[in-house]
Scaffold this active site. Structure first.
Site, short mmCIF file in Angstrom:
data_model
loop_
_atom_site.label_atom_id
_atom_site.label_comp_id
_atom_site.label_asym_id
_atom_site.label_seq_id
_atom_site.Cartn_x
_atom_site.Cartn_y
_atom_site.Cartn_z
N ASP A 205 6.12 7.45 -4.94
CA ASP A 205 7.42 8.09 -4.77
C ASP A 205 7.19 9.49 -4.23
OD1 ASP A 205 8.95 5.95 -5.74
OD2 ASP A 205 8.79 6.64 -7.80
N ASP B 288 13.46 2.44 -2.37
CA ASP B 288 14.58 2.69 -3.30
C ASP B 288 15.86 2.99 -2.53
OD1 ASP B 288 12.71 2.43 -5.37
OD2 ASP B 288 12.34 4.59 -5.45
#
Length: 184
Positions: A124, A142
């Site tokens: 991330d 995401d």
């Protein structure tokens, strides 16, 4: 799989673009952000920071044992993605927007599963902060999942055509009462 021929190309393109873009940005994050201090842009609204997420959304499940984490974060999502693909190709009532939206969800989920299988974690790197509100740290996969869900939102609240036709064909309560009174 009646709708396979008509839907396979847009589904394949949406999944491929999502996975390729996500994996590319994750590779960039590994090369340029890993071990570096956070980088702030757009008046500190956008922050690039490198995170290895061993859990799910907002690191939920990161403390689970390896077997449970594998089942819940790789096995279960893989089964759901296969089921979603089957649904995409079987459900006759899906329109083009819905097909692409569901394909974005599949692509995002698939790319995060690839990370878990190849790296043991999800990379991330994006974080937004605006007006005192902030997101968790996320990635392009995401964003694809959230975009797919956002596109599907209006359809979740729309009445089904068959339901509307049934309601139009069925007499209203007033009409039923009037019919019953005239028959008496």
């Amino acid at each position: 799989m009646k709708y396979f021929k008509a839907r396979w190309l847009p589904v394949a393109i949406a999944i491929a673009i999502t996975v390729i873009l996500d994996q590319w940005t994750k590779q960039l994050a590994i090369e340029h952000l890993q071990g570096q201090p956070d980088q702030f842009y757009l008046n500190d609204i956008l922050r690039f920071t490198f995170v290895r997420n061993t859990g799910a959304f907002l690191s939920l499940g990161a403390d689970f044992g390896p077997v449970l984490r594998t089942l819940l974060l790789e096995g279960f999502p893989a089964i759901l993605l296969v089921a979603l693909l089957v649904y995409i190709f079987r459900e006759r009532r899906l329109n083009g927007w819905q097909v692409v939206a569901l394909a974005l969800i599949v692509g995002g989920g698939l790319s995060n599963i690839v990370d878990r299988l190849m790296l043991g974690h999800v990379v991330d790197m994006l974080h937004l902060k605006l007006f005192g509100l902030q997101t968790g740290i996320f990635n392009v996969a995401d964003m694809a999942i959230m975009a797919g869900m956002f596109i599907m939102l209006p359809f979740a609240f729309a009445k089904d055509d068959e339901e509307e036709r049934t309601e139009e064909a069925a007499p209203s309560d007033r009409e039923t009462t009037a019919i019953q009174q005239s028959a008496d």
